[in-house]
Design a protein around this motif. Sequence first.
Motif, PDB file in Angstrom:
ATOM      1  N   ILE A 180       0.839  -1.206   0.000  1.00  0.00           N
ATOM      2  CA  ILE A 180       0.000   0.000   0.000  1.00  0.00           C
ATOM      3  C   ILE A 180       0.871   1.252   0.000  1.00  0.00           C
ATOM      4  O   ILE A 180       0.594   2.234  -0.697  1.00  0.00           O
ATOM      5  N   GLY A 181       1.962   1.218   0.780  1.00  0.00           N
ATOM      6  CA  GLY A 181       2.861   2.367   0.801  1.00  0.00           C
ATOM      7  C   GLY A 181       3.487   2.640  -0.559  1.00  0.00           C
ATOM      8  O   GLY A 181       3.597   3.787  -0.990  1.00  0.00           O
ATOM      9  N   ILE A 182       3.902   1.566  -1.246  1.00  0.00           N
ATOM     10  CA  ILE A 182       4.476   1.739  -2.584  1.00  0.00           C
ATOM     11  C   ILE A 182       3.444   2.308  -3.530  1.00  0.00           C
ATOM     12  O   ILE A 182       3.733   3.200  -4.335  1.00  0.00           O
ATOM     13  N   ALA A 183       2.198   1.802  -3.421  1.00  0.00           N
ATOM     14  CA  ALA A 183       1.140   2.307  -4.304  1.00  0.00           C
ATOM     15  C   ALA A 183       0.868   3.787  -4.048  1.00  0.00           C
ATOM     16  O   ALA A 183       0.708   4.580  -4.981  1.00  0.00           O
ATOM     17  N   ILE A 184       0.818   4.180  -2.760  1.00  0.00           N
ATOM     18  CA  ILE A 184       0.584   5.595  -2.438  1.00  0.00           C
ATOM     19  C   ILE A 184       1.733   6.459  -2.943  1.00  0.00           C
ATOM     20  O   ILE A 184       1.526   7.545  -3.499  1.00  0.00           O
ATOM     21  N   GLY A 185       2.960   5.980  -2.746  1.00  0.00           N
ATOM     22  CA  GLY A 185       4.106   6.750  -3.237  1.00  0.00           C
ATOM     23  C   GLY A 185       4.093   6.917  -4.745  1.00  0.00           C
ATOM     24  O   GLY A 185       4.365   7.993  -5.266  1.00  0.00           O
ATOM     25  N   ALA A 186       3.762   5.830  -5.444  1.00  0.00           N
ATOM     26  CA  ALA A 186       3.682   5.918  -6.904  1.00  0.00           C
ATOM     27  C   ALA A 186       2.590   6.888  -7.330  1.00  0.00           C
ATOM     28  O   ALA A 186       2.766   7.685  -8.259  1.00  0.00           O
ATOM     29  N   GLY A 187       1.432   6.832  -6.624  1.00  0.00           N
ATOM     30  CA  GLY A 187       0.357   7.773  -6.947  1.00  0.00           C
ATOM     31  C   GLY A 187       0.766   9.215  -6.702  1.00  0.00           C
ATOM     32  O   GLY A 187       0.414  10.116  -7.479  1.00  0.00           O
ATOM     33  N   PHE A 188       1.518   9.451  -5.614  1.00  0.00           N
ATOM     34  CA  PHE A 188       1.979  10.810  -5.329  1.00  0.00           C
ATOM     35  C   PHE A 188       2.922  11.307  -6.407  1.00  0.00           C
ATOM     36  O   PHE A 188       2.859  12.465  -6.824  1.00  0.00           O
ATOM     37  N   VAL A 189       3.814  10.429  -6.879  1.00  0.00           N
ATOM     38  CA  VAL A 189       4.748  10.819  -7.944  1.00  0.00           C
ATOM     39  C   VAL A 189       3.981  11.180  -9.211  1.00  0.00           C
ATOM     40  O   VAL A 189       4.270  12.190  -9.878  1.00  0.00           O
ATOM     41  N   VAL A 190       2.981  10.356  -9.556  1.00  0.00           N
ATOM     42  CA  VAL A 190       2.183  10.643 -10.760  1.00  0.00           C
ATOM     43  C   VAL A 190       1.449  11.973 -10.607  1.00  0.00           C
ATOM     44  O   VAL A 190       1.405  12.799 -11.532  1.00  0.00           O
ATOM     45  N   ALA A 191       0.861  12.202  -9.399  1.00  0.00           N
ATOM     46  CA  ALA A 191       0.154  13.464  -9.174  1.00  0.00           C
ATOM     47  C   ALA A 191       1.113  14.649  -9.247  1.00  0.00           C
ATOM     48  O   ALA A 191       0.775  15.708  -9.785  1.00  0.00           O
ATOM     49  N   LEU A 192       2.338  14.482  -8.712  1.00  0.00           N
ATOM     50  CA  LEU A 192       3.323  15.565  -8.763  1.00  0.00           C
ATOM     51  C   LEU A 192       3.707  15.888 -10.195  1.00  0.00           C
ATOM     52  O   LEU A 192       3.818  17.060 -10.578  1.00  0.00           O
ATOM     53  N   VAL A 193       3.889  14.861 -11.006  1.00  0.00           N
ATOM     54  CA  VAL A 193       4.229  15.082 -12.417  1.00  0.00           C
ATOM     55  C   VAL A 193       3.099  15.815 -13.123  1.00  0.00           C
ATOM     56  O   VAL A 193       3.321  16.778 -13.876  1.00  0.00           O
ATOM     57  N   ALA A 194       1.833  15.361 -12.868  1.00  0.00           N
ATOM     58  CA  ALA A 194       0.694  16.012 -13.524  1.00  0.00           C
ATOM     59  C   ALA A 194       0.580  17.466 -13.099  1.00  0.00           C
ATOM     60  O   ALA A 194       0.384  18.371 -13.929  1.00  0.00           O
ATOM     61  N   PHE A 195       0.730  17.740 -11.778  1.00  0.00           N
ATOM     62  CA  PHE A 195       0.623  19.113 -11.290  1.00  0.00           C
ATOM     63  C   PHE A 195       1.734  19.987 -11.869  1.00  0.00           C
ATOM     64  O   PHE A 195       1.495  21.121 -12.289  1.00  0.00           O
ATOM     65  N   GLY A 196       2.958  19.460 -11.876  1.00  0.00           N
ATOM     66  CA  GLY A 196       4.070  20.241 -12.425  1.00  0.00           C
ATOM     67  C   GLY A 196       3.888  20.555 -13.896  1.00  0.00           C
ATOM     68  O   GLY A 196       4.180  21.660 -14.351  1.00  0.00           O
ATOM     69  N   THR A 197       3.366  19.594 -14.644  1.00  0.00           N
ATOM     70  CA  THR A 197       3.142  19.827 -16.076  1.00  0.00           C
ATOM     71  C   THR A 197       2.092  20.903 -16.297  1.00  0.00           C
ATOM     72  O   THR A 197       2.274  21.834 -17.087  1.00  0.00           O
ATOM     73  N   VAL A 198       0.953  20.789 -15.549  1.00  0.00           N
ATOM     74  CA  VAL A 198      -0.109  21.787 -15.692  1.00  0.00           C
ATOM     75  C   VAL A 198       0.387  23.162 -15.270  1.00  0.00           C
ATOM     76  O   VAL A 198       0.124  24.180 -15.929  1.00  0.00           O
TER      77      VAL A 198
END
Length: 673
Positions: free
Chosen positions: A439-457
């Motif tokens: 679960i921790g790995i999944a949350i971390g991966a989701g946070f990385v994806v969200a960070l990439v999306a936010f940075g791009t926008v």
Amino acid sequence: MFLSRDTLSLGTFFAVLSFIPLLCAATTIPAPISVTPDQNWDGIDGQWSSFALQVGTPPQTVRTFISTASQQTWVVLQEACMNNGKQNDTCWQDRGWTYNYTDSSSWHKQGYYILWAEGNLGYSGYGLFGYDTVALGGAGEVSATLDNTTVGGYITEEYYIGLFGINPKSTNFTSFDDPSESYMAKLWHQKLLPSVSFGYTAGAQYRFTKVLASLTLGGYDESRFISNNVSFTLAPDNERDLVVNVQDIRMTSATKSNVDLLPNAVPLYIDSTVPEIWLPLEACQAFEKTFGLTYDNITDLYLVDDILHSRLLAENASITFTLGPLLTGGSTVGITLPYAAFDLVALPPYRNLNESSSYFPLRRAANATQYTFGRTFLQEAYLTVDWERANFSVQQVSWTLGMNTQIVPIISPTLVNTTHAADSGQNESSKGLSTGAIIGIAIGAGFVVALVAFGTVWWFWRKRRMAKEQAAKDTAAAAAVAAVKRMPSDKSDKETPASPIALATNESTVIPKAELPADTAFGHEMTNGFYGPQKQGGAGSSTAASPTVEADSNERMVYEMLGDVPTPLEAGGRQLSEKETMMVRERRYNGAPEQSPISPAPEETHRRLAPITADDVAVVNRRGLPNVSPITPRTPRDGTYLEAEDAILSPLSPMGNSTEDSTSTSRRRFSYE
């Protein structure tokens, strides 16, 4: 060196982007491979769920059983089903289809070798070995294709169906210095698996409408078993590593309860290559007594006739095997098999049978090297093996309907920094990461994806905003340039001020005056001040007063004007008269056309004027005499017209006949002629 805020922000953003691949690389792990079983139930020693493979180039489909002991892929050669040069279709179907190496362009022959798997149990034979391409799945669902995989072909009936080995051991054909990797090891080295591990259960044709086998490479299917906390360590014997200690065997039926079937605890090797359960003679005799079984010395099988079969079905017994890491004591797990798991049918030519017969899959072991749990046991047991951590676990199969597949990876210790002790007593050691870690790995991966999306926008938004701001600045600069171009250019400081309104040829020659730039309006001396306000349309004037001209918004230089009364100039040795002085002033300030210079009077000898007498003063009666100046100048003695010094000069045309024509007079605001 100084950087702008925009440069720093953009640099920070790209620095984060460059760091993200490192995070992704640290958390990117190959997914387990869930191998889909074939829909066929094969075998002459019972009905078992098989798996399809693609072998050779072009691929040839064959069906195999899973072998936890073998590291090779074994297939039935085409020659096994050839009669007088023709293929026996029944044999071809019963043996799970055959393989013709001569039709494969990727086949590389190595030679004939002994089929060593379970040789200690009496299995024997020879096979043709070589390298060829192997892939998982049937036609249309191929996955994990690997070249140069060890393949053995045979015609013997000891191994009636082909075998797919999932043991990671290497194969040595000529020497130990040049081993050939197994299929599992190749998957791992080509980064197609998260670890060298598997989860397997043989399936059960007696459950529901036949439940197929389950095989997961690099993980396990959590929906297929009931979890426990018992972990086993691999045995030191490389040929018999999946060993569990059987501490107890109990039977319960409709008429009997808690019957002990194992006199002494024994270690058993788990091997899906063979179908039966091999136990010591004492344990087999206990089974014979409890179930009424009869041992057949010809086939070495416990054959079951129809009468015994009916009675055993009625008893509906269940047998529980108690397993543990130790022979006695310690943590244990119980695996219960119903009688249906033992209700098998053997077909010719198995064990030299001449006809099909029901049999009880129990075999007498000659010694401890033959103690084995075969596929019969794995119908109700789920086996999870982690070869890298050298441990495994055995769980009771769950038969809950409607469960969705839950594939869980077993992460290699080389990919994560956490390892589990083999003797910790925690079953999670055989499963790799715990649920919380996953679960921790999944949350971390989701946070990385969200960070990439936010940075791009954010980056695109900022880029668009900066473009809009730059466009606004450019527009403002262009407007300023256009405004400057529309402004009248400043005059040189050396130029003489001129009226901003040009004279038309058909208009009055009177040129309007320019208004000086200042907050407080100043009137011209001829219109305000000493001479009083100018009247529009006065006598002798044909034009109105000059309009006031608004000065430009930009500040202009203020030029020093000449004094009200110019310095009197001498004309032929005498001073100009007041009239001549005012005429000069008129030409300067009102812009009147230049006139011919005043010719000075002929020089006369300066003489002193005679004093004025009373006779020289005349009194004028103004009654009845309109438009008569209050003061009548005296007759000049020297031929010039003199004005009284205190006379108030009116801006209107003076009385009396003018020596100038009316046209000339109308172009001036005042006249002294």
